[in-house]
Scaffold this active site. Structure first.
Site, PDB file in Angstrom:
ATOM      1  N   SER A   1      32.982 -27.479 -79.693  1.00  0.00           N
ATOM      2  CA  SER A   1      31.984 -26.400 -79.722  1.00  0.00           C
ATOM      3  C   SER A   1      31.231 -26.238 -78.396  1.00  0.00           C
ATOM      4  O   SER A   1      30.997 -25.100 -77.966  1.00  0.00           O
ATOM      5  CB  SER A   1      30.987 -26.633 -80.863  1.00  0.00           C
ATOM      6  OG  SER A   1      31.660 -26.493 -82.086  1.00  0.00           O
TER       7      SER A   1
ATOM      8  N   THR B   1      28.231 -30.094 -88.419  1.00  0.00           N
ATOM      9  CA  THR B   1      29.584 -30.434 -88.835  1.00  0.00           C
ATOM     10  C   THR B   1      29.567 -31.686 -89.720  1.00  0.00           C
ATOM     11  O   THR B   1      28.501 -32.167 -90.109  1.00  0.00           O
ATOM     12  CB  THR B   1      30.531 -30.528 -87.604  1.00  0.00           C
ATOM     13  OG1 THR B   1      31.860 -30.652 -88.069  1.00  0.00           O
ATOM     14  CG2 THR B   1      30.164 -31.668 -86.675  1.00  0.00           C
TER      15      THR B   1
ATOM     16  N   LYS C   1      26.926 -30.871 -93.607  1.00  0.00           N
ATOM     17  CA  LYS C   1      26.789 -29.451 -93.967  1.00  0.00           C
ATOM     18  C   LYS C   1      26.019 -29.246 -95.275  1.00  0.00           C
ATOM     19  O   LYS C   1      25.283 -28.275 -95.412  1.00  0.00           O
ATOM     20  CB  LYS C   1      28.165 -28.791 -94.062  1.00  0.00           C
ATOM     21  CG  LYS C   1      28.855 -28.663 -92.700  1.00  0.00           C
ATOM     22  CD  LYS C   1      30.197 -27.970 -92.801  1.00  0.00           C
ATOM     23  CE  LYS C   1      30.945 -28.078 -91.490  1.00  0.00           C
ATOM     24  NZ  LYS C   1      32.245 -27.416 -91.503  1.00  0.00           N
TER      25      LYS C   1
ATOM     26  N   ASN D   1      26.917 -24.318 -91.763  1.00  0.00           N
ATOM     27  CA  ASN D   1      27.388 -24.894 -90.500  1.00  0.00           C
ATOM     28  C   ASN D   1      26.612 -24.327 -89.317  1.00  0.00           C
ATOM     29  O   ASN D   1      26.881 -24.685 -88.177  1.00  0.00           O
ATOM     30  CB  ASN D   1      28.892 -24.630 -90.305  1.00  0.00           C
ATOM     31  CG  ASN D   1      29.171 -23.184 -89.960  1.00  0.00           C
ATOM     32  OD1 ASN D   1      28.522 -22.280 -90.491  1.00  0.00           O
ATOM     33  ND2 ASN D   1      30.116 -22.956 -89.075  1.00  0.00           N
TER      34      ASN D   1
ATOM     35  N   ASP E   1      31.965 -20.676 -91.203  1.00  0.00           N
ATOM     36  CA  ASP E   1      33.330 -21.190 -91.426  1.00  0.00           C
ATOM     37  C   ASP E   1      34.111 -20.232 -92.332  1.00  0.00           C
ATOM     38  O   ASP E   1      35.299 -19.984 -92.114  1.00  0.00           O
ATOM     39  CB  ASP E   1      33.285 -22.549 -92.150  1.00  0.00           C
ATOM     40  CG  ASP E   1      32.870 -23.689 -91.233  1.00  0.00           C
ATOM     41  OD1 ASP E   1      33.096 -23.594 -90.014  1.00  0.00           O
ATOM     42  OD2 ASP E   1      32.321 -24.684 -91.743  1.00  0.00           O
TER      43      ASP E   1
ATOM     44  N   GLY F   1      43.229 -29.608-101.336  1.00  0.00           N
ATOM     45  CA  GLY F   1      42.011 -30.315-100.949  1.00  0.00           C
ATOM     46  C   GLY F   1      40.804 -29.631-101.571  1.00  0.00           C
ATOM     47  O   GLY F   1      40.838 -28.408-101.823  1.00  0.00           O
TER      48      GLY F   1
ATOM     49  N   GLY G   1      34.361 -29.931 -98.502  1.00  0.00           N
ATOM     50  CA  GLY G   1      33.426 -28.911 -98.046  1.00  0.00           C
ATOM     51  C   GLY G   1      34.101 -27.662 -97.516  1.00  0.00           C
ATOM     52  O   GLY G   1      33.689 -26.542 -97.840  1.00  0.00           O
TER      53      GLY G   1
ATOM     54  N   GLY H   1      44.196 -24.781 -87.166  1.00  0.00           N
ATOM     55  CA  GLY H   1      42.822 -24.335 -87.370  1.00  0.00           C
ATOM     56  C   GLY H   1      42.089 -23.883 -86.119  1.00  0.00           C
ATOM     57  O   GLY H   1      40.875 -23.630 -86.169  1.00  0.00           O
TER      58      GLY H   1
HETATM   59  P1  NDP Z   1      36.076 -33.373 -96.820  1.00  0.00           P
HETATM   60  O1  NDP Z   1      35.984 -34.813 -96.491  1.00  0.00           O
HETATM   61  O2  NDP Z   1      34.879 -32.688 -97.397  1.00  0.00           O
HETATM   62  O3  NDP Z   1      37.285 -33.182 -97.893  1.00  0.00           O
HETATM   63  C1  NDP Z   1      38.567 -33.690 -97.677  1.00  0.00           C
HETATM   64  C2  NDP Z   1      39.479 -33.359 -98.875  1.00  0.00           C
HETATM   65  O4  NDP Z   1      40.796 -33.794 -98.526  1.00  0.00           O
HETATM   66  C3  NDP Z   1      39.115 -34.061-100.183  1.00  0.00           C
HETATM   67  O5  NDP Z   1      39.377 -33.185-101.249  1.00  0.00           O
HETATM   68  C4  NDP Z   1      40.069 -35.269-100.214  1.00  0.00           C
HETATM   69  O6  NDP Z   1      40.458 -35.657-101.511  1.00  0.00           O
HETATM   70  C5  NDP Z   1      41.283 -34.702 -99.511  1.00  0.00           C
HETATM   71  N1  NDP Z   1      42.066 -35.715 -98.791  1.00  0.00           N
HETATM   72  C6  NDP Z   1      41.614 -36.570 -97.840  1.00  0.00           C
HETATM   73  N2  NDP Z   1      42.647 -37.281 -97.331  1.00  0.00           N
HETATM   74  C7  NDP Z   1      43.767 -36.888 -98.008  1.00  0.00           C
HETATM   75  C8  NDP Z   1      45.127 -37.265 -97.945  1.00  0.00           C
HETATM   76  N3  NDP Z   1      45.558 -38.181 -97.082  1.00  0.00           N
HETATM   77  N4  NDP Z   1      46.009 -36.639 -98.782  1.00  0.00           N
HETATM   78  C9  NDP Z   1      45.584 -35.694 -99.650  1.00  0.00           C
HETATM   79  N5  NDP Z   1      44.295 -35.303 -99.765  1.00  0.00           N
HETATM   80  C10 NDP Z   1      43.401 -35.888 -98.946  1.00  0.00           C
HETATM   81  O7  NDP Z   1      36.580 -32.649 -95.505  1.00  0.00           O
HETATM   82  P2  NDP Z   1      36.322 -31.155 -95.002  1.00  0.00           P
HETATM   83  O8  NDP Z   1      36.677 -30.216 -96.084  1.00  0.00           O
HETATM   84  O9  NDP Z   1      34.971 -31.053 -94.424  1.00  0.00           O
HETATM   85  O10 NDP Z   1      37.363 -31.044 -93.781  1.00  0.00           O
HETATM   86  C11 NDP Z   1      38.739 -31.144 -94.017  1.00  0.00           C
HETATM   87  C12 NDP Z   1      39.537 -30.913 -92.736  1.00  0.00           C
HETATM   88  O11 NDP Z   1      39.321 -29.612 -92.236  1.00  0.00           O
HETATM   89  C13 NDP Z   1      39.185 -31.878 -91.603  1.00  0.00           C
HETATM   90  O12 NDP Z   1      40.388 -32.304 -91.010  1.00  0.00           O
HETATM   91  C14 NDP Z   1      38.369 -31.024 -90.652  1.00  0.00           C
HETATM   92  O13 NDP Z   1      38.497 -31.457 -89.313  1.00  0.00           O
HETATM   93  C15 NDP Z   1      39.010 -29.651 -90.846  1.00  0.00           C
HETATM   94  N6  NDP Z   1      38.105 -28.533 -90.542  1.00  0.00           N
HETATM   95  C16 NDP Z   1      38.491 -27.605 -89.606  1.00  0.00           C
HETATM   96  C17 NDP Z   1      37.689 -26.518 -89.313  1.00  0.00           C
HETATM   97  C18 NDP Z   1      38.124 -25.513 -88.300  1.00  0.00           C
HETATM   98  O14 NDP Z   1      37.289 -24.737 -87.823  1.00  0.00           O
HETATM   99  N7  NDP Z   1      39.400 -25.446 -87.964  1.00  0.00           N
HETATM  100  C19 NDP Z   1      36.380 -26.328 -89.977  1.00  0.00           C
HETATM  101  C20 NDP Z   1      36.075 -27.339 -90.980  1.00  0.00           C
HETATM  102  C21 NDP Z   1      36.929 -28.400 -91.224  1.00  0.00           C
HETATM  103  P3  NDP Z   1      39.515 -36.599-102.460  1.00  0.00           P
HETATM  104  O15 NDP Z   1      38.525 -35.669-103.119  1.00  0.00           O
HETATM  105  O16 NDP Z   1      40.479 -37.181-103.425  1.00  0.00           O
HETATM  106  O17 NDP Z   1      38.877 -37.612-101.570  1.00  0.00           O
END
Ligand code: NDP
Length: 261
Positions: free
Chosen positions: A15, A57, A61, A82, A97, A117, A120, A225
């Site tokens: 950012s 981030t 959030k 965010n 986002d 997934g 957030g 992304g």
């Molecule tokens: P969170 O930690 O809030 O959620 C992660 C989710 O992924 C959960 O539902 C979790 O399941 C699941 N998960 C984690 N590891 C695995 C795995 N190995 N296999 C399957 N499911 C899995 O993360 P965020 O939603 O905040 O972010 C997710 C991704 O998105 C990150 O990599 C982040 O960098 C990216 N991102 C990119 C953005 C962009 O602008 N391009 C903006 C925001 C995020 P469980 O509930 O079972 O734990």
């Protein structure tokens, strides 16, 4: 005039490059830095940093949302912000986002989407896609985080109970493949899903994940992304400048951020 991105970890954030490039290109005297907020630090400490606003981030959030005095737009439904602006004694909150993601898929005019997934970012995507009229299904490896989606009226299931259907867009919102070589779901499930889809999107940026590699091998159009990151930054920059009554040339803003990374 100072802004910052706040998270933990924060050293990897792109950012500052995006926002500082925009200041230069637009001739605005501003600075955008990074702030590492410790897990045990109170969010309210940000009020003492003399920032005009901040991007928030992982993992703050939701806490940021709760700390806001007023929240605008779709952030109210998502329950996460965010982008925050400090205005006098108040914190105003926004979520860029959601729209930043939608701008990436808008031209495909999709009717339905599967979100893999349930964290957030999945919330941000689910609410904006629903608002734009898509039928949205969420699947996750475990049940707990799915409860929110079920209560909010989304179709949702664990991987275990997942029933194969056709979806126009598949979105990986899990970090699977970010630091390892894993797929977010079993390839026996992902392969038919991808074959039937028009587009695969991975929120991870800066890396061709196994999910995107699988999409590529099946000749499915795909994207990481990076564009979402740029779009959310442009939208946040506009909110920041509007809060300071500074008008911005949107073409220069977009060009500067688009070429910064
Ligand atoms: P969170 O930690 O809030 O959620 C992660 C989710 O992924 C959960 O539902 C979790 O399941 C699941 N998960 C984690 N590891 C695995 C795995 N190995 N296999 C399957 N499911 C899995 O993360 P965020 O939603 O905040 O972010 C997710 C991704 O998105 C990150 O990599 C982040 O960098 C990216 N991102 C990119 C953005 C962009 O602008 N391009 C903006 C925001 C995020 P469980 O509930 O079972 O734990």
């Amino acid at each position: 005039m100072q802004f910052a991105v706040v998270g933990n970890p924060i050293h990897h954030s792109l950012s500052p490059i995006l926002h500082n490039s925009a200041y230069k290109a637009l001739g605005i005297k501003g600075f955008y830095g990074r702030y590492l907020l410790e897990q045990n630090q109170a969010f309210s400490i940000l009020k003492d940093l003399h920032l005009k606003g901040a991007n928030i981030t992982v993992p703050f959030k939701e806490i940021a949302f709760q700390s806001c005095d007023e929240v605008f737009g779709i952030a109210r439904e998502i329950g996460a912000v965010n982008t925050i602006v400090f205005q006098k004694d108040k914190i105003l909150g926004y979520n860029t986002d959601a729209l930043g993601f939608y701008q990436c898929v808008e031209s495909l005019n999709p009717k339905n989407a599967l979100i893999i997934g349930a964290g957030g970012s999945a919330k941000a995507l689910a609410y904006i896609l629903k608002e734009k009229g898509l039928s949205v299904t969420i699947t996750n490896r475990s049940q707990e985080r799915l409860n929110h989606f079920t209560q909010a009226g989304f179709q949702s299931s664990t991987f275990e109970n997942f029933v194969l259907q056709e979806y126009e867009i598949l979105i990986n919102t899990t970090p699977a493949g970010l630091t390892d070589s894993s797929l977010p779901m079993d390839s026996a499930v992902l392969t038919p899903l991808l074959k039937a889809s028009k587009f695969a999107f991975d929120l991870v940026y800066g890396k061709q994940t196994p999910f995107l590699n699988l999409a590529k091998s099946l000749n499915v159009a795909h994207s990481d992304g990076k564009q979402m990151l740029i779009n959310q930054a442009i939208l946040a920059f506009e909110i920041f400048m509007e809060s300071q009554n500074i008008s911005v040339d949107k073409t220069i803003l977009r060009q500067s951020m688009q070429t910064a990374l």
